[in-house]
Design a protein around this motif. Structure first.
Motif, PDB file in Angstrom:
ATOM      1  N   ARG A  59       8.323  -9.251 -12.009  1.00 36.78           N
ATOM      2  CA  ARG A  59       7.152  -8.455 -11.663  1.00 36.78           C
ATOM      3  C   ARG A  59       6.004  -9.339 -11.180  1.00 36.78           C
ATOM      4  N   GLY A  60       5.926 -10.547 -11.686  1.00 35.89           N
ATOM      5  CA  GLY A  60       4.864 -11.443 -11.256  1.00 35.89           C
ATOM      6  C   GLY A  60       4.954 -11.838  -9.800  1.00 35.89           C
ATOM      7  N   ASP A  61       6.149 -11.680  -9.187  1.00 40.06           N
ATOM      8  CA  ASP A  61       6.321 -11.996  -7.772  1.00 40.06           C
ATOM      9  C   ASP A  61       5.925 -10.845  -6.854  1.00 40.06           C
ATOM     10  N   LEU A  62       5.787  -9.645  -7.400  1.00 41.97           N
ATOM     11  CA  LEU A  62       5.602  -8.472  -6.547  1.00 41.97           C
ATOM     12  C   LEU A  62       4.321  -8.522  -5.702  1.00 41.97           C
ATOM     13  N   PRO A  63       3.189  -8.982  -6.235  1.00 39.41           N
ATOM     14  CA  PRO A  63       2.018  -9.085  -5.350  1.00 39.41           C
ATOM     15  C   PRO A  63       2.264  -9.991  -4.145  1.00 39.41           C
ATOM     16  N   TYR A  64       3.051 -11.053  -4.331  1.00 40.64           N
ATOM     17  CA  TYR A  64       3.388 -11.931  -3.211  1.00 40.64           C
ATOM     18  C   TYR A  64       4.205 -11.172  -2.166  1.00 40.64           C
ATOM     19  N   PHE A  65       5.277 -10.520  -2.605  1.00 41.51           N
ATOM     20  CA  PHE A  65       6.143  -9.815  -1.665  1.00 41.51           C
ATOM     21  C   PHE A  65       5.380  -8.727  -0.906  1.00 41.51           C
ATOM     22  N   LEU A  66       4.643  -7.908  -1.641  1.00 44.28           N
ATOM     23  CA  LEU A  66       3.957  -6.780  -1.013  1.00 44.28           C
ATOM     24  C   LEU A  66       2.799  -7.257  -0.145  1.00 44.28           C
ATOM     25  N   GLY A  67       2.106  -8.307  -0.587  1.00 45.70           N
ATOM     26  CA  GLY A  67       1.044  -8.867   0.225  1.00 45.70           C
ATOM     27  C   GLY A  67       1.583  -9.463   1.515  1.00 45.70           C
ATOM     28  N   LEU A  68       2.763 -10.092   1.435  1.00 46.86           N
ATOM     29  CA  LEU A  68       3.383 -10.655   2.636  1.00 46.86           C
ATOM     30  C   LEU A  68       3.767  -9.552   3.614  1.00 46.86           C
ATOM     31  N   MET A  69       4.322  -8.468   3.109  1.00 47.26           N
ATOM     32  CA  MET A  69       4.669  -7.344   3.978  1.00 47.26           C
ATOM     33  C   MET A  69       3.434  -6.820   4.705  1.00 47.26           C
ATOM     34  N   ASP A  70       2.349  -6.677   3.977  1.00 48.39           N
ATOM     35  CA  ASP A  70       1.109  -6.179   4.580  1.00 48.39           C
ATOM     36  C   ASP A  70       0.592  -7.167   5.630  1.00 48.39           C
ATOM     37  N   HIS A  71       0.602  -8.457   5.284  1.00 53.61           N
ATOM     38  CA  HIS A  71       0.134  -9.498   6.198  1.00 53.61           C
ATOM     39  C   HIS A  71       0.962  -9.509   7.478  1.00 53.61           C
ATOM     40  N   ALA A  72       2.283  -9.437   7.329  1.00 56.23           N
ATOM     41  CA  ALA A  72       3.160  -9.479   8.495  1.00 56.23           C
ATOM     42  C   ALA A  72       2.920  -8.277   9.398  1.00 56.23           C
ATOM     43  N   ALA A  73       2.765  -7.104   8.796  1.00 58.53           N
ATOM     44  CA  ALA A  73       2.526  -5.899   9.603  1.00 58.53           C
ATOM     45  C   ALA A  73       1.210  -6.000  10.357  1.00 58.53           C
ATOM     46  N   LEU A  74       0.173  -6.489   9.682  1.00 55.34           N
ATOM     47  CA  LEU A  74      -1.127  -6.626  10.334  1.00 55.34           C
ATOM     48  C   LEU A  74      -1.083  -7.664  11.453  1.00 55.34           C
ATOM     49  N   ALA A  75      -0.161  -8.645  11.342  1.00 54.28           N
ATOM     50  CA  ALA A  75      -0.033  -9.682  12.367  1.00 54.28           C
ATOM     51  C   ALA A  75       0.863  -9.251  13.522  1.00 54.28           C
ATOM     52  N   GLY A  76       1.357  -8.022  13.473  1.00 53.87           N
ATOM     53  CA  GLY A  76       2.128  -7.502  14.590  1.00 53.87           C
ATOM     54  C   GLY A  76       3.625  -7.528  14.424  1.00 53.87           C
ATOM     55  N   VAL A  77       4.122  -7.980  13.272  1.00 53.38           N
ATOM     56  CA  VAL A  77       5.567  -7.935  13.024  1.00 53.38           C
ATOM     57  C   VAL A  77       5.960  -6.484  12.755  1.00 53.38           C
ATOM     58  N   PRO A  78       7.022  -5.983  13.367  1.00 49.16           N
ATOM     59  CA  PRO A  78       7.434  -4.609  13.077  1.00 49.16           C
ATOM     60  C   PRO A  78       8.057  -4.519  11.690  1.00 49.16           C
ATOM     61  N   THR A  79       7.232  -4.287  10.710  1.00 50.27           N
ATOM     62  CA  THR A  79       7.723  -4.219   9.343  1.00 50.27           C
ATOM     63  C   THR A  79       6.962  -3.160   8.574  1.00 50.27           C
ATOM     64  N   ALA A  80       7.584  -2.665   7.521  1.00 49.33           N
ATOM     65  CA  ALA A  80       6.984  -1.602   6.725  1.00 49.33           C
ATOM     66  C   ALA A  80       5.833  -2.146   5.881  1.00 49.33           C
ATOM     67  N   ARG A  81       4.764  -1.387   5.811  1.00 47.45           N
ATOM     68  CA  ARG A  81       3.624  -1.758   4.959  1.00 47.45           C
ATOM     69  C   ARG A  81       3.712  -1.007   3.640  1.00 47.45           C
ATOM     70  N   PRO A  82       3.342  -1.648   2.546  1.00 43.87           N
ATOM     71  CA  PRO A  82       3.261  -0.928   1.281  1.00 43.87           C
ATOM     72  C   PRO A  82       2.070   0.033   1.301  1.00 43.87           C
ATOM     73  N   ILE A  83       2.259   1.214   0.746  1.00 42.44           N
ATOM     74  CA  ILE A  83       1.201   2.212   0.647  1.00 42.44           C
ATOM     75  C   ILE A  83       0.386   1.927  -0.611  1.00 42.44           C
ATOM     76  N   ARG A  84      -0.912   1.978  -0.503  1.00 39.84           N
ATOM     77  CA  ARG A  84      -1.764   1.733  -1.675  1.00 39.84           C
ATOM     78  C   ARG A  84      -1.973   3.023  -2.470  1.00 39.84           C
TER      79      ARG A  84
END
Length: 315
Positions: A59-84
């Protein structure tokens, strides 16, 4: 992405209220994969993925994974963003386990990719590396050599169920990889699991890079090696055409250094071993799951043998 945790529509309705969403119109389990439980959820006419994190994910890794997904999507990678959630968190919970609601991405994976598909995957991986070079958080690779040794120890002599002499063979490969593993090279954020089933396609174009739960900070060339192996088709004689196409597509975006080229044989052997070991242990000690689809480790043992021979010849 197997179903280890069963949930009812009432459970999901309660979960969705934390996101300000209505009760689900449909909830269906997703059988593929082995790490987490995933459901496709339709709520308010919009599809989402509900991911429930099982014991294999810290569980301690989850902020890293979800933050990376959000970062990648904002940078233009076609990837799913986590919903807040309504309180702004990436994480929630269901049935006493951590869970997240993820944007649903269109498209479907191509599980029998040809060289053109493999080249596009290499380009996608290089674009991901370029887009996340400034992602500040770091995470150690939890599936490195130490973990490989632990998995081999767990299987022990049961490796012989996969073929005579496999126990000693795997020990020798781990010993050689430990002695040969590179100590220098470019490290940054890597996906570490870009398989065909983790790249959604829409009219052959990548529409969604998914499943970030092995992402970490490690050698970029190791990530390339993992995807080169992942696109090597398992259901036929050894053919590295797709692997070469992944490499060439990647290099068309991010040039490979001489150090990258030198390290690739070791990384190809190591990444093949990683997948062989995880599949073998899951076959020998199958997870308890209402819906679980195991994967054959033997094609990956074939890859280990090939890459180990090449690695040793080049030393």
């Amino acid at each position: 992405m197997a179903v280890f945790t069963e949930v009812s529509e009432e459970d999901v309705a309660h979960f969705l209220r934390g996101y300000g969403l209505p009760a689900p119109e449909r909830v269906s389990g997703i059988a593929e994969g082995i790490e987490n439980t995933n459901y496709k959820v339709l709520a308010g006419g919009t599809p989402y993925i509900l991911t429930i994190y099982e014991a294999r994910v810290d569980r301690g890794d989850l902020p890293y994974f979800l933050g990376l997904m959000d970062h990648a999507a904002l940078a233009g990678v076609p990837t799913a963003r986590p919903i807040r959630t309504r309180d702004g968190s990436y994480l929630s919970g269901i049935k006493g386990k951590a869970a997240a609601l993820i944007e649903f991405m269109p498209g479907r994976p191509n599980m029998t990719p040809d060289a053109d598909d493999a080249r596009r995957a290499g380009i996608c991986l290089a674009n991901f590396h370029q887009a996340t070079h400034d992602f500040a958080p770091t995470r150690a690779n939890s599936m490195g050599i130490t973990t490989w040794q632990n998995l081999a120890n767990k299987a022990g002599e049961r490796f012989e169920e996969l073929g005579d002499g496999v126990t000693a063979e795997i020990k020798a490969v781990i010993d050689d990889l430990t002695a040969s593993w590179p100590t220098s090279g470019q490290k940054a954020t890597i996906h570490a699991d870009l398989f065909p089933d983790n790249l959604l396609l829409d009219d052959s174009a990548p529409s969604g890079l998914i499943d970030f739960y092995f992402a970490c900070t490690d050698f970029l060339a190791y990530d390339l090696a993992m995807s080169m192996n992942a696109y090597t088709l398992e259901d036929r004689a050894l053919d590295l055409t797709n692997a070469d196409a992944v490499r060439d597509g990647y290099a068309s975006v991010r040039s490979l250094s001489s150090e990258d080229h030198r390290s690739l044989p070791v990384f190809l052997c190591g990444s093949a071993l990683r997948i062989f070991l995880t599949r073998a242990v899951d076959q020998l000690f199958p997870p308890q799951s209402a819906v679980y689809v195991g994967k054959d480790p033997l094609p990956w043992l074939r890859l280990v043998r090939h890459h180990h021979r090449v690695m040793m010849e080049q030393q």
